[in-house]
Design an enzyme around this catalytic site. Sequence first.
Site, mmCIF file in Angstrom:
data_model
loop_
_atom_site.group_PDB
_atom_site.id
_atom_site.type_symbol
_atom_site.label_atom_id
_atom_site.label_comp_id
_atom_site.label_asym_id
_atom_site.label_seq_id
_atom_site.Cartn_x
_atom_site.Cartn_y
_atom_site.Cartn_z
ATOM 1 N N GLU A 186 0.032 -4.486 23.059
ATOM 2 C CA GLU A 186 0.785 -3.294 23.500
ATOM 3 C C GLU A 186 0.128 -2.676 24.737
ATOM 4 O O GLU A 186 -1.093 -2.673 24.821
ATOM 5 C CB GLU A 186 0.769 -2.233 22.384
ATOM 6 C CG GLU A 186 1.621 -2.590 21.227
ATOM 7 C CD GLU A 186 1.602 -1.512 20.125
ATOM 8 O OE1 GLU A 186 1.192 -0.376 20.403
ATOM 9 O OE2 GLU A 186 1.985 -1.833 19.008
ATOM 10 N N ARG A 210 1.653 -4.013 12.541
ATOM 11 C CA ARG A 210 0.915 -4.350 13.752
ATOM 12 C C ARG A 210 1.493 -5.619 14.365
ATOM 13 O O ARG A 210 1.848 -6.557 13.640
ATOM 14 C CB ARG A 210 -0.574 -4.586 13.451
ATOM 15 C CG ARG A 210 -1.385 -3.334 13.210
ATOM 16 C CD ARG A 210 -1.561 -2.494 14.487
ATOM 17 N NE ARG A 210 -2.343 -1.295 14.271
ATOM 18 C CZ ARG A 210 -1.852 -0.079 14.003
ATOM 19 N NH1 ARG A 210 -0.550 0.101 13.916
ATOM 20 N NH2 ARG A 210 -2.658 0.951 13.860
ATOM 21 N N HIS A 230 6.452 1.746 19.413
ATOM 22 C CA HIS A 230 5.383 2.232 18.530
ATOM 23 C C HIS A 230 5.514 3.741 18.249
ATOM 24 O O HIS A 230 4.652 4.541 18.612
ATOM 25 C CB HIS A 230 3.989 1.905 19.095
ATOM 26 C CG HIS A 230 2.922 1.895 18.036
ATOM 27 N ND1 HIS A 230 1.792 1.117 18.105
ATOM 28 C CD2 HIS A 230 2.811 2.585 16.866
ATOM 29 C CE1 HIS A 230 1.033 1.325 17.038
ATOM 30 N NE2 HIS A 230 1.644 2.219 16.273
ATOM 31 N N GLY A 275 0.860 -1.191 0.000
ATOM 32 C CA GLY A 275 0.000 0.000 0.000
ATOM 33 C C GLY A 275 0.889 1.232 0.000
ATOM 34 O O GLY A 275 2.052 1.181 -0.398
HETATM 35 C C1 DGY Z 1 -1.350 4.114 12.761
HETATM 36 O O1 DGY Z 1 -1.703 5.208 12.324
HETATM 37 O O2 DGY Z 1 -1.978 3.092 12.522
HETATM 38 C C2 DGY Z 1 -0.125 4.101 13.611
HETATM 39 O O3 DGY Z 1 0.230 2.837 14.013
HETATM 40 C C3 DGY Z 1 -0.333 5.019 14.803
HETATM 41 O O4 DGY Z 1 0.916 5.454 15.208
#
Ligand code: DGY
Length: 318
Positions: A266, A237, A284, A155
């Site tokens: 997390e 993720r 993160h 993406g």
């Molecule tokens: C998102 O935008 O999905 C990021 O992981 C947030 O920091």
Amino acid sequence: MKKKIFVTRKLLKENEEKLQSLFEVILNPKDKIYSPNEIIEGSQKCDGILSSVTDPINAETISKFSSSIKIIANGAVGYGNIDLQAARDRNIAVTNTPDVLTDATADISILLLLGASRKAHEGRLAAEKQQWIWSWDFLLGKQMSNRKLGILGMGRIGRAVAKRAKGFGMEIHYHNRSRLNKELEQGAVFHENIEDLFKQSEFLSINCPATPETVKIINRKNLAYLPPKCVVGNAARGDIVDDEAMVEALKKGKVFAYGLDVYNGEPKIHPEYLKLKNIFLLPHIGSATKRTRWDMAFRATKNLEMFFKGEKPQDLVN
Ligand code: DGY
């Protein structure tokens, strides 16, 4: 009359000011991490919620939302924290914040691959303890330049990673739900399945969203397809990776090193990741630059603004 918005986390000052100029807002000045019940209670008399990646808004929570809630504007590109079907069933719109964090997250993806492959964590520890001296074989890493890079999820962020990796002379391979057109591919080699991609991936960057199809897709079976001593980076993720299988691969040296910015459950981190040396951990921070955080919250605000003006928000995901 101004619409009322419940903001689950403390935002940057400029973002809160913008929201206050448009809406009546309930802010969270102490930045408390609310429980689902606190979000339900706090948003009782509100028309919308500006949520963050740390808010698990599941079906049960959504079922208890006040009927006044019409939109959840998630301040993140990912929206795996929100049960979309449950929102749809309650006729609640959900939006995210794509584009604005592409560069910051792609930068971190490269940092993860480099940090892991060049033993940045071990280097930092040795420097900190002043237990080092230059030697021919001290902290030898795996060189990233001119290798094959597999990108899982091509993406916006995956493509931005490809662009950067080309600067390292890397040959780009990818797997995606569907093949990109030539213009977007920019010479990258498409693989129809994970097995074929992984077999080519001396370095692997995980950049796909977490969906029911991708959860634990980095598992024992798929890790076995990777070339020996490959390097993996995950800026997407935590739940895309089966941690037990990854720990095993790291211990066996099948995976030379793993760089990760995101975790299952997390802020907890799998205890073995904290013990292993061939790991490069970040907390993160993929989107954590001031400019990007501004843009993310402004984008969420814009979605709220459009929605309450009766327009289709630009980033509607359900
Ligand atoms: C998102 O935008 O999905 C990021 O992981 C947030 O920091």
